[in-house]
Motif scaffolding. Structure first.
Motif, short mmCIF file in Angstrom:
data_model
loop_
_atom_site.label_atom_id
_atom_site.label_comp_id
_atom_site.label_asym_id
_atom_site.label_seq_id
_atom_site.Cartn_x
_atom_site.Cartn_y
_atom_site.Cartn_z
N GLU A 49 0.81 -1.21 0.00
CA GLU A 49 0.00 0.00 0.00
C GLU A 49 0.85 1.26 0.00
O GLU A 49 0.50 2.27 -0.62
N LEU A 106 1.94 2.03 -3.38
CA LEU A 106 0.78 2.51 -4.14
C LEU A 106 0.48 3.96 -3.78
O LEU A 106 0.26 4.80 -4.65
N ASP A 107 0.49 4.25 -2.47
CA ASP A 107 0.21 5.62 -2.01
C ASP A 107 1.18 6.62 -2.64
O ASP A 107 0.79 7.70 -3.08
N TYR A 142 0.36 6.95 -6.29
CA TYR A 142 -0.93 7.63 -6.42
C TYR A 142 -0.69 9.14 -6.40
O TYR A 142 -1.24 9.90 -7.21
N SER A 168 -10.52 6.93 -4.30
CA SER A 168 -10.52 7.41 -5.67
C SER A 168 -10.88 8.89 -5.69
O SER A 168 -11.63 9.37 -4.85
N LYS A 182 -7.24 3.85 -6.21
CA LYS A 182 -6.39 2.84 -5.60
C LYS A 182 -7.19 1.54 -5.67
O LYS A 182 -8.19 1.37 -4.98
N GLY A 225 -6.09 -1.54 -5.06
CA GLY A 225 -5.76 -2.57 -4.07
C GLY A 225 -5.53 -3.90 -4.76
O GLY A 225 -4.88 -3.94 -5.82
N GLY A 284 -3.05 0.20 -8.85
CA GLY A 284 -3.76 1.47 -8.98
C GLY A 284 -4.15 1.64 -10.43
O GLY A 284 -3.50 1.07 -11.31
N TYR A 333 -5.76 4.67 -13.38
CA TYR A 333 -5.88 6.11 -13.54
C TYR A 333 -6.31 6.42 -14.97
O TYR A 333 -5.64 6.03 -15.92
#
Length: 414
Positions: free
Chosen positions: A167, A170-171, A174, A207, A264, A266, A290, A292
């Motif tokens: 995560e 990912l964060d 993001y 999101s 995101k 997951g 993720g 987009y």
RNA sequence: CGGGAAAUAGCUCAGCUUGGUAGAGCGCUUGGUUUGGGACCAAGAUGUCGCAGGUUCGAAUCCUGUUUUCCCGACCA
């Protein structure tokens, strides 16, 4: 603008099927032609703009380490069964059969395909993170396509997918992508807000949507007049005049066009489609994803909505189809035309993108079409050409200056 | 999917109520005159009246069905 140079079939009458100004401009100005409800041909003028939009997107995504690929639009049913979305997606998914009766879908989005593309090669934490995107036509059989390119059944979208060990990664990505989106929309001269959103059909946790503020938008958003705070009215239930939750300013309502959406995901797809990797601790784990999106074809309309005044257009410079619109007032063979053509060629040689209106049309026709085409500079070769004088108009600051040919050639159009 | 509107020349539309040889403006072609914000004169070309049935001596027009497009809503994102 002869066919040999550029096919721009402008219309004299207002197109009857267009209600909103961006749609009217696109049809009347010879940018697009409708094929069926929600399905359009992008004529050369629109396609030129699309390519500019795409390249801004590419530029900003490549900068943060994404790589571009191109996946199939036609996708086998098997993959959609794996993710479970063959049933869930409903009538919006365009389905077809091949000659052997095998079933396929035309991709409305590409989580399934991208997952199948990377799952065989991503088996170790050492290969992550990974960010892959494409720009492609998407298919969604909308109940009610509308407003030209705003809600189409076939439309151009940029979709990016990122893959991570956890995560935190990912964060981090993001936020990187979010910043890239900010850069992209800023470069396109858009006024917009970023709002929290539902993740809907695609699934996942957090999101956010990028909403271009404008009256014809399909969503209602609440935003602070003094800060960046913004949210979908459906989700935050704030009324106009309420104090902003962040303590800065008061709430206003505005409609918005969703031009970008970041999620995101997951492990939704990694779980169902078994996209796993072996982590540094030797344990097999699902990849964290993720995704987009940016609506490329929708962006044309969003930009137009914010950059026209009574159907007179002024494209932001980075997406303008041309830098200079050159208008000879007289017909081919006249001094104004021939001298003007030479200047046009010289401007081209200097690297400017120039549109030369070589049609044998009256001044009014040329000027009216030029208003729809919306280039920042308009150079006019007319009655003073015998003294070697051209008129240069700057539509941005509304200035008009008379220049000699030499001055024009040395002028810095930017 | 519910409600509303529409489909006639390349475009925008009239004609339909009250059935009787398919119309206008713009655009297009040819010639001439014009030429700084959608010019003018003259002569031309252009139609499966969305499609299919039905009524009628006769249908763009009346009836039924159907397809398509646009708008509002719902849905979706």
């Amino acid at each position: 603008m002869k066919q040999s140079l550029l096919f721009v079939p402008t219309l004299r009458e207002m197109p009857k099927d267009a209600e909103i100004s961006s749609h009217k401009i696109l049809v009347k100005g010879g940018y697009i032609k409708q094929h069926a409800a929600g399905i359009y041909t992008y004529l050369p003028l629109a396609y030129k703009i699309i390519k500019k939009i795409e390249n801004i997107v590419r530029d900003e995504l490549d900068k943060i380490g994404c790589s571009e690929l191109l996946m199939p639009a036609m996708q086998s049913k098997d993959l959609w069964m794996e993710s479970g979305r063959w049933e869930v997606y409903g009538k919006e998914l365009v389905r077809l059969k091949d000659r052997h009766d095998r079933e396929f879908a035309l991709g409305p989005t590409h989580e399934e395909v991208i997952t199948s593309v990377v799952r065989d090669s991503i088996n170790s934490y050492k290969k992550l993170p990974l960010a892959l995107y494409q720009i492609q036509n998407k298919f969604r059989d909308e109940f009610r396509p509308r407003f030209g390119l705003m809600r189409g059944r076939e439309f151009i979208m940029k979709d990016l997918y990122t893959f991570h060990v956890n995560e935190e990664s990912l964060d981090e990505w993001y936020l990187k992508v979010k910043q890239a989106y900010i850069n992209i929309l800023d470069r396109m001269g858009l006024t917009y807000r970023i709002v929290g959103a539902d993740s809907g059909q695609i699934g996942g946790s957090a999101s956010e949507e990028f909403m271009v503020l404008c009256d014809i938008g399909e969503d209602l958003i609440a935003y602070s007049d003094e800060s960046d705070f913004a949210n979908n009215v459906e989700l935050c239930k704030l009324n106009e005049g309420d104090p902003s939750p962040d303590g800065k300013g008061t709430i206003k309502h505005a409609k918005g066009i969703e031009v970008g959406h970041i999620f995101k995901l997951g492990t939704k797809y990694s779980d169902s489609m078994k996209l796993n990797f072996v982590d540094v601790d030797g344990v097999k784990k699902p990849v964290v994803m993720g995704c987009y999106g940016i609506g490329i074809s929708r962006l044309i309309m969003a930009i137009l909505e914010q950059h026209n005044l009574d159907l007179k257009v002024l494209w932001p410079s980075e997406v303008s189809p041309f830098k200079i619109h050159f208008i000879p007032m007289d017909k081919e063979g006249s001094l104004g035309y021939e001298k003007g053509f030479e200047v046009y060629q010289s401007l081209l040689n200097k690297g400017y993108e120039v549109l030369f209106d070589d049609r044998n049309e009256s001044a009014g026709v040329k000027f009216n079409d030029a208003d729809l085409i919306g280039c920042k500079y308009r150079v006019i070769s007319g009655r003073k050409i015998s003294d070697g004088i051209l008129e240069v108009r700057n539509l941005e600051d509304n200035s008009v200056s008379m220049m000699t040919i030499e001055e024009v050639l040395n002028y810095s159009f930017n």
